[in-house]
Design a protein around this motif. Structure first.
Motif, PDB file in Angstrom:
ATOM      1  N   PHE A   1       1.623  16.543-127.051  1.00 22.92           N
ATOM      2  CA  PHE A   1       3.029  16.749-126.735  1.00 22.92           C
ATOM      3  C   PHE A   1       3.260  16.934-125.239  1.00 22.92           C
ATOM      4  O   PHE A   1       4.283  17.443-124.819  1.00 22.92           O
ATOM      5  CB  PHE A   1       3.576  17.960-127.492  1.00 22.92           C
ATOM      6  N   THR A   2       2.306  16.541-124.415  1.00 24.07           N
ATOM      7  CA  THR A   2       2.459  16.728-122.975  1.00 24.07           C
ATOM      8  C   THR A   2       3.369  15.684-122.350  1.00 24.07           C
ATOM      9  O   THR A   2       3.934  15.913-121.300  1.00 24.07           O
ATOM     10  CB  THR A   2       1.090  16.680-122.276  1.00 24.07           C
ATOM     11  N   MET A   3       3.510  14.524-122.997  1.00 23.98           N
ATOM     12  CA  MET A   3       4.357  13.468-122.444  1.00 23.98           C
ATOM     13  C   MET A   3       5.788  13.643-122.944  1.00 23.98           C
ATOM     14  O   MET A   3       6.022  14.072-124.063  1.00 23.98           O
ATOM     15  CB  MET A   3       3.823  12.088-122.835  1.00 23.98           C
ATOM     16  N   ARG A   4       6.748  13.317-122.094  1.00 24.34           N
ATOM     17  CA  ARG A   4       8.148  13.455-122.456  1.00 24.34           C
ATOM     18  C   ARG A   4       8.676  12.135-122.997  1.00 24.34           C
ATOM     19  O   ARG A   4       8.163  11.075-122.704  1.00 24.34           O
ATOM     20  CB  ARG A   4       8.953  13.853-121.234  1.00 24.34           C
ATOM     21  N   TRP A   5       9.739  12.217-123.775  1.00 23.83           N
ATOM     22  CA  TRP A   5      10.407  11.033-124.286  1.00 23.83           C
ATOM     23  C   TRP A   5      11.176  10.371-123.155  1.00 23.83           C
ATOM     24  O   TRP A   5      11.787  11.037-122.333  1.00 23.83           O
ATOM     25  CB  TRP A   5      11.403  11.418-125.378  1.00 23.83           C
ATOM     26  N   ASN A   6      11.196   9.046-123.144  1.00 24.13           N
ATOM     27  CA  ASN A   6      12.023   8.303-122.199  1.00 24.13           C
ATOM     28  C   ASN A   6      13.280   7.868-122.923  1.00 24.13           C
ATOM     29  O   ASN A   6      13.223   7.080-123.858  1.00 24.13           O
ATOM     30  CB  ASN A   6      11.284   7.068-121.670  1.00 24.13           C
ATOM     31  N   ARG A   7      14.394   8.399-122.488  1.00 26.95           N
ATOM     32  CA  ARG A   7      15.658   8.080-123.129  1.00 26.95           C
ATOM     33  C   ARG A   7      16.138   6.715-122.641  1.00 26.95           C
ATOM     34  O   ARG A   7      16.140   6.439-121.458  1.00 26.95           O
ATOM     35  CB  ARG A   7      16.691   9.134-122.814  1.00 26.95           C
ATOM     36  N   GLN A   8      16.546   5.873-123.582  1.00 25.74           N
ATOM     37  CA  GLN A   8      17.075   4.561-123.236  1.00 25.74           C
ATOM     38  C   GLN A   8      18.591   4.601-123.353  1.00 25.74           C
ATOM     39  O   GLN A   8      19.129   5.107-124.329  1.00 25.74           O
ATOM     40  CB  GLN A   8      16.530   3.485-124.171  1.00 25.74           C
ATOM     41  N   GLY A   9      19.264   4.054-122.363  1.00 26.16           N
ATOM     42  CA  GLY A   9      20.716   4.002-122.394  1.00 26.16           C
ATOM     43  C   GLY A   9      21.200   2.973-123.391  1.00 26.16           C
ATOM     44  O   GLY A   9      20.446   2.115-123.852  1.00 26.16           O
ATOM     45  N   LEU A  10      22.459   3.047-123.732  1.00 23.90           N
ATOM     46  CA  LEU A  10      23.050   2.088-124.660  1.00 23.90           C
ATOM     47  C   LEU A  10      23.285   0.761-123.956  1.00 23.90           C
ATOM     48  O   LEU A  10      23.653   0.720-122.787  1.00 23.90           O
ATOM     49  CB  LEU A  10      24.371   2.614-125.200  1.00 23.90           C
TER      50      LEU A  10
END
Length: 64
Positions: free
Chosen positions: A4-13
């Motif tokens: 769980f050390t890596m963060r999620w990369n949020r993708q724009g719409l």
């Protein structure tokens, strides 16, 4: 155990206008190919398959 050390990369719409089929200009060679296939009675991508529609419209079970 999960890492769980890596963060999620949020993708724009993606704007709807970007994917709109009305905004795409068909390539002339592809349009000519579609017309040729249609004249030969072949299935054309992106257009309804008339043979499939006729098969699905039939009564599938014999009546007795």
């Amino acid at each position: 155990m999960a890492d769980f050390t890596m963060r999620w990369n949020r993708q724009g719409l993606i704007p709807a206008s970007r994917n709109s089929p009305e905004r795409r200009v068909p390539e002339p060679i592809y349009t000519a190919l579609q017309d040729s296939w249609e004249r030969q009675g072949k299935t054309v991508p992106g257009r309804p398959d008339q043979e499939w529609l006729a098969l699905m419209a039939r009564d599938h079970w014999p009546r007795g």
